[in-house]
Design a protein around this motif. Structure first.
Motif, short mmCIF file in Angstrom:
data_model
loop_
_atom_site.label_atom_id
_atom_site.label_comp_id
_atom_site.label_asym_id
_atom_site.label_seq_id
_atom_site.Cartn_x
_atom_site.Cartn_y
_atom_site.Cartn_z
N LYS A 279 0.77 -1.00 -0.16
CA LYS A 279 0.22 0.50 -0.11
C LYS A 279 0.79 1.31 0.36
CE LYS A 279 -0.52 0.27 4.56
NZ LYS A 279 -1.21 -0.19 6.04
N ALA A 280 2.43 1.17 0.02
CA ALA A 280 3.07 2.22 0.11
C ALA A 280 4.33 1.75 0.04
CB ALA A 280 2.70 3.00 1.28
N ARG B 198 9.10 3.13 -0.09
CA ARG B 198 9.35 4.50 0.72
C ARG B 198 11.05 4.36 0.08
NH1 ARG B 198 9.94 8.41 4.80
NH2 ARG B 198 8.03 7.36 5.58
N VAL C 195 7.93 10.38 -8.76
CA VAL C 195 6.71 10.23 -7.89
C VAL C 195 5.22 10.34 -9.58
CG1 VAL C 195 4.29 11.33 -6.40
CG2 VAL C 195 7.06 11.09 -5.72
N TRP D 139 5.65 6.70 -10.74
CA TRP D 139 5.23 5.84 -10.32
C TRP D 139 3.20 5.69 -10.43
CZ3 TRP D 139 7.66 1.65 -7.70
CH2 TRP D 139 6.13 1.33 -6.57
N GLU D 140 2.63 6.97 -10.23
CA GLU D 140 1.70 6.90 -9.88
C GLU D 140 1.05 6.81 -11.83
OE1 GLU D 140 1.04 11.61 -9.06
OE2 GLU D 140 1.30 10.78 -7.22
N PRO E 219 0.16 2.05 -9.78
CA PRO E 219 -0.51 2.54 -9.02
C PRO E 219 -0.63 1.57 -8.23
CG PRO E 219 -1.55 2.51 -11.35
CD PRO E 219 -0.11 2.71 -11.41
N GLY F 128 0.24 0.84 -4.49
CA GLY F 128 0.59 2.01 -3.71
C GLY F 128 0.66 3.90 -3.53
N THR F 129 0.99 4.86 -2.76
CA THR F 129 2.16 5.32 -2.88
C THR F 129 2.94 5.53 -2.45
OG1 THR F 129 1.62 6.38 -0.74
CG2 THR F 129 -0.28 6.70 -1.62
N THR G 277 7.14 7.09 -1.53
CA THR G 277 7.41 7.75 -0.57
C THR G 277 9.14 7.91 -1.22
OG1 THR G 277 5.71 7.66 1.32
CG2 THR G 277 7.53 9.09 1.66
#
Ligand SMILES: [Zn+2]
Length: 115
Positions: free
Chosen positions: A26-27, A29, A44, A47-48, A52, A55-56, A58
């Motif tokens: 989900k995320a 880093r 970023v 990545w999106e 996707p 998740g996000t 960072t």
């Protein structure tokens, strides 16, 4: 595009981790150094666009350190600027760090896993 190929490589790593755990990320880093020639905001965005499902993303931006053999740390360097010589004594500076480009942590839908 440099950032897109990085994202694809990173996404493949995350895919492998997810498959191994049977979990969804989900995320994610990562650490990116100042000298890694990567623009965190473009990373970023890529990545999106390309990953996707994970998740996000960072990005921890890691500044390089410039040190002088005589004076020690050069503390007054402005972000994004680069010194050729020590501002105090004029000696050549040594550079350490700032070349990071690595996966730091994947946060799965259950527990986070340190890489
Ligand atoms: Zn110095």
């Amino acid at each position: 595009m440099h950032e897109l190929s990085l994202v694809q490589a990173l996404s493949a790593l995350v895919d492998a981790e997810c498959a191994e755990r049977g979990a969804r990320a989900k995320a994610v880093r990562i650490a990116v150094g100042e000298l890694a020639s990567v623009e965190p905001s473009l990373l970023v965005l890529a990545w999106e666009d390309a990953a996707p499902q994970h998740g996000t993303l960072t990005v921890d931006f890691c500044a390089a350190r410039q040190t002088c053999a005589t004076c020690g740390d050069v503390a007054d360097r402005q972000p994004g600027s680069w010194l050729r010589l020590c501002p105090t004594c004029g000696s050549p500076l040594r550079v350490s760090g700032g070349d990071e480009l690595e996966l730091v942590e994947i946060d799965f839908e259950e527990d986070p896993v340190r890489c």
